[in-house]
Design an enzyme around this catalytic site. Structure first.
Site, PDB file in Angstrom:
ATOM      1  N   HIS A 463       0.812  -1.220   0.000  1.00 56.60           N
ATOM      2  CA  HIS A 463       0.000   0.000   0.000  1.00 56.60           C
ATOM      3  C   HIS A 463       0.847   1.272   0.000  1.00 56.60           C
ATOM      4  O   HIS A 463       0.305   2.376  -0.114  1.00 56.60           O
ATOM      5  CB  HIS A 463      -0.938   0.014   1.216  1.00 56.60           C
ATOM      6  CG  HIS A 463      -2.256   0.674   0.947  1.00 56.60           C
ATOM      7  ND1 HIS A 463      -2.530   1.354  -0.221  1.00 56.60           N
ATOM      8  CD2 HIS A 463      -3.384   0.761   1.699  1.00 56.60           C
ATOM      9  CE1 HIS A 463      -3.753   1.826  -0.184  1.00 56.60           C
ATOM     10  NE2 HIS A 463      -4.306   1.480   0.972  1.00 56.60           N
ATOM     11  N   ASP A 467      -2.382   1.746  -4.790  1.00 55.98           N
ATOM     12  CA  ASP A 467      -3.652   2.092  -4.147  1.00 55.98           C
ATOM     13  C   ASP A 467      -4.705   1.047  -4.477  1.00 55.98           C
ATOM     14  O   ASP A 467      -4.536   0.202  -5.363  1.00 55.98           O
ATOM     15  CB  ASP A 467      -4.116   3.483  -4.590  1.00 55.98           C
ATOM     16  CG  ASP A 467      -4.192   3.625  -6.098  1.00 55.98           C
ATOM     17  OD1 ASP A 467      -4.764   2.728  -6.743  1.00 55.98           O
ATOM     18  OD2 ASP A 467      -3.671   4.630  -6.626  1.00 55.98           O
TER      19      ASP A 467
END
Length: 493
Positions: A463, A467
Site C-alpha cells: 500500500h 492504491d
C-alpha cells in the site's frame, strides 16, 4: 676366507638387486619386509627413522587435495549437506557429482574438479557446511600438478591392495545423481557398467540389468509411455458413480512416536529462508482485495485442450492460463510488477514478467518462477511448470529457478479453502492467492439460475506504492481474461 668374501659380495649384489626391484623411484623409499632382510646384515637397517622412511608397499602416493565448498552466489555462506553421492575410497572424475547441499534459497549439486580418490568426508548428513571450508579430501596424481600448494595435505598410509581396488578406470562416466546413489547403495562401481543412454550415459535400467546378471534374476522390461489420441467429441468418458466422484481427503499416515520429552531442532534450509522473508514482509503495509471468478468457459476450454497437450507430453492445468492472464494485466498496470528500494525512495519497473508459483513440498514452501512470461505461450508456460514441479518434488530446484521473481500466484485451492490473506514476498509488491474451484448456482443475464464453476481470488499489494483502485482494476482485467478466454487472443503477442 675366499669363500666368506664371495658370500659377502654376493649378499651386497643381492641387496642391490632387491632394492632395484622393490623401489620404483628415489623420491619414494619403501621398506623391504623382514623375511627378506634377515638373510643379510640386519644391523644395516637399524636406525631411528626406519618407520618413517620405509613401508611395506611399492605403490607411490599422490597429493591429498582439500576440495573446498565454493561460493554458490546470492550471498550464501552456509549450506546443509542433504545427500552424499560418494563415500570414502570411491574414485571420482572431473564433473562427477559429489554431494547435494541445500541453502535457504535452493538445492545445489556439487561436482568434483579433480580426478582422484575420495579420502575423507568432512561432514555428515544434515550438518552445516561453510563456504570456503573443506568439503572432502581427494587424492590426486601428484605428477599432473593440478592442485594448488595450499590445498595439499599429507597423505595417510595405504596398502597396495587398497590402491589396486580403487584404481581409476581412465574414463568419465555420465549418470544422474539418482543413478549414482543406486549404484552406491548396491556397492557397484559405475566404471564397470556399460551405459546405454545418450553419449554412453548410464541409466537406471543399466544398473538393474547389471544386478540381474549378478544375481540371476530376470527383470521385466520397462513400460513405455503410449500416446493416446484425444477422444472424438461424440464419445465421452462414462461418469463415475456419485459416491466415488467426490474426493475424500486422506490423512497422511506417519508413525506415532512418543519420546516423553520435548525436542529442539535448528531451523534450516527453506524454513530458514521463510523466516527471513516473512520478517522482511512484516515491514510492508498490506492492502487486501478479494473477488470471485466464473471459470465455466475456461473449464470447457481446458477440457478440449488437455488431450492435445498430453499428446505433446505436457500436463495442462489451470495455472498456465492464470499466469498468462496475469502477465497481460501487468502490461497494463506495470506498477504491480515493480520493486521498492529499502529507503522507499525509488521504484524499479521490471521489464521481465517472472511470475512465481508457490509450491508445497516435503522441504517446505518454495516459490520457483516462470521466466519472461510476457513472451511465452500458454503451452510454453505449462511445459515450464511441469519442469519446475518435477524438480520441486525431487528437491532439485536450482538458484536460478528460485530467484528473480517479480510477481507471485499461490494456488492454495489445490489443497482447499476459498479466501485467504497472502503475504507479499519482498522485494515484490503484489501477490495473489487462488481458492478452490466450486460448482455453485449463479444467475445469468436473464435471471435464470445456472451451474457455474466459481473460484475465489485474494490479492495483497504494497500500500506504500499501490492504491486500492489500481489493484481492483488489475483484478477486473485479469478476471475478464479468464471468464472469456477467447478475449486473450486479442492481446497475445
Amino acid at each position: 676366507m675366499a669363500a666368506l668374501s664371495a658370500v659377502r659380495s654376493g649378499g651386497r649384489a643381492a641387496r642391490r638387486l632387491v632394492c632395484t626391484h622393490r623401489v620404483r623411484s628415489c623420491s619414494s623409499i619403501r621398506f623391504i619386509k623382514s623375511k627378506y632382510v634377515c638373510v643379510f646384515d640386519k644391523s644395516a637397517l637399524k636406525f631411528s627413522h626406519q618407520q618413517r622412511l620405509f613401508r611395506t608397499s611399492a605403490v607411490s602416493r599422490g597429493q591429498i587435495v582439500q576440495f573446498k565448498l565454493s561460493d554458490i552466489g546470492e550471498g550464501i555462506t552456509e549450506v546443509t549437506v542433504k545427500e552424499w553421492y560418494i563415500k570414502e575410497g570411491d574414485s571420482v572424475s572431473q564433473f562427477d557429482s559429489i554431494c547435494e547441499v541445500q541453502s535457504d534459497k535452493a538445492s545445489v549439486t556439487i561436482t568434483s574438479r579433480y580426478d582422484g580418490i575420495i579420502r575423507k568426508l568432512h561432514y555428515s548428513l544434515d550438518e552445516i557446511a561453510y563456504v570456503g571450508k573443506p568439503l572432502v579430501d581427494i587424492e590426486i596424481d601428484a605428477s599432473k600438478g593440478v592442485a594448488a600448494a595450499e590445498d595439499v595435505v599429507e597423505a595417510p598410509p595405504m596398502s597396495h591392495e587398497e590402491h589396486t581396488h580403487q584404481e581409476i578406470k581412465g574414463h568419465k562416466t555420465l549418470a544422474t545423481p539418482a543413478v549414482r546413489r543406486l549404484a552406491m547403495e548396491n556397492n557397484i562401481k559405475l566404471s564397470e557398467i556399460v551405459g546405454t543412454g545418450k553419449d554412453n550415459r548410464i541409466l537406471k535400467e543399466d544398473i538393474l540389468n547389471y544386478l540381474a546378471k549378478q544375481t540371476g534374476a530376470i527383470l521385466p522390461p520397462s513400460p513405455k509411455a503410449e500416446i493416446v489420441p484425444p477422444l472424438p467429441k461424440s464419445e465421452s468418458v462414462p461418469a463415475l458413480p456419485k459416491d466415488k466422484a467426490r474426493k475424500t481427503p486422506v490423512p497422511v499416515s506417519r508413525p506415532i512416536v512418543f519420546s516423553g520429552k520435548d525436542k529442539t531442532e535448528p531451523i534450516t534450509g527453506f524454513h530458514k529462508a521463510m523466516v527471513k522473508t516473512m520478517n522482511a514482509a512484516l515491514k510492508i503495509p498490506h492492502f487486501g482485495y478479494c473477488d470471485e471468478i466464473d471459470l465455466t468457459q475456461l473449464v470447457q476450454l481446458r477440457e478440449e485442450l488437455k488431450p492435445l497437450a498430453q499428446i505433446r507430453g505436457v500436463k495442462l492445468s489451470f495455472m498456465p492460463f492464470f499466469i498468462k492472464a496475469a502477465s497481460l494485466g501487468l502490461l497494463q498496470y506495470p506498477i504491480l510488477n515493480a520493486s521498492l528500494d529499502e529507503n522507499c525512495q525509488n521504484v524499479t519497473y521490471k521489464a521481465s514478467h517472472n511470475i512465481g508459483v508457490a509450491m508445497d513440498t516435503e522441504q517446505g514452501l518454495i516459490v520457483p518462477n516462470v521466466k519472461n512470461v510476457q513472451v511465452c505461450s500458454v503451452f510454453e508456460i505449462a511445459s515450464e511448470l511441469n519442469r519446475l514441479q518435477s524438480l520441486g518434488s525431487a528437491g532439485q530446484l536450482g538458484t536460478r529457478d528460485l530467484t528473480g521473481g517479480t510477481f507471485t500466484l499461490s494456488n492454495v485451492g489445490t489443497i482447499g479453502g476459498t479466501y485467504t490473506k497472502p503475504v507479499i514476498l519482498p522485494p515484490e509488491v503484489a501477490i495473489g492467492a487462488l481458492g478452490k474451484i466450486q460448482v455453485l448456482p449463479r444467475f445469468n443475464g436473464k435471471g435464470e439460475v445456472f451451474k457455474a464453476q466459481i473460484m475465489n481470488v485474494s490479492w495483497s499489494a504494497d500500500h506504500r506504492i499501490i492504491d486500492g483502485a489500481t489493484m481492483a482494476r488489475f483484478s477486473n482485467l485479469w478476471k475478464s481474461y479468464l471468464e472469456n478466454p477467447a478475449s486473450m487472443l486479442l492481446d497475445l503477442k
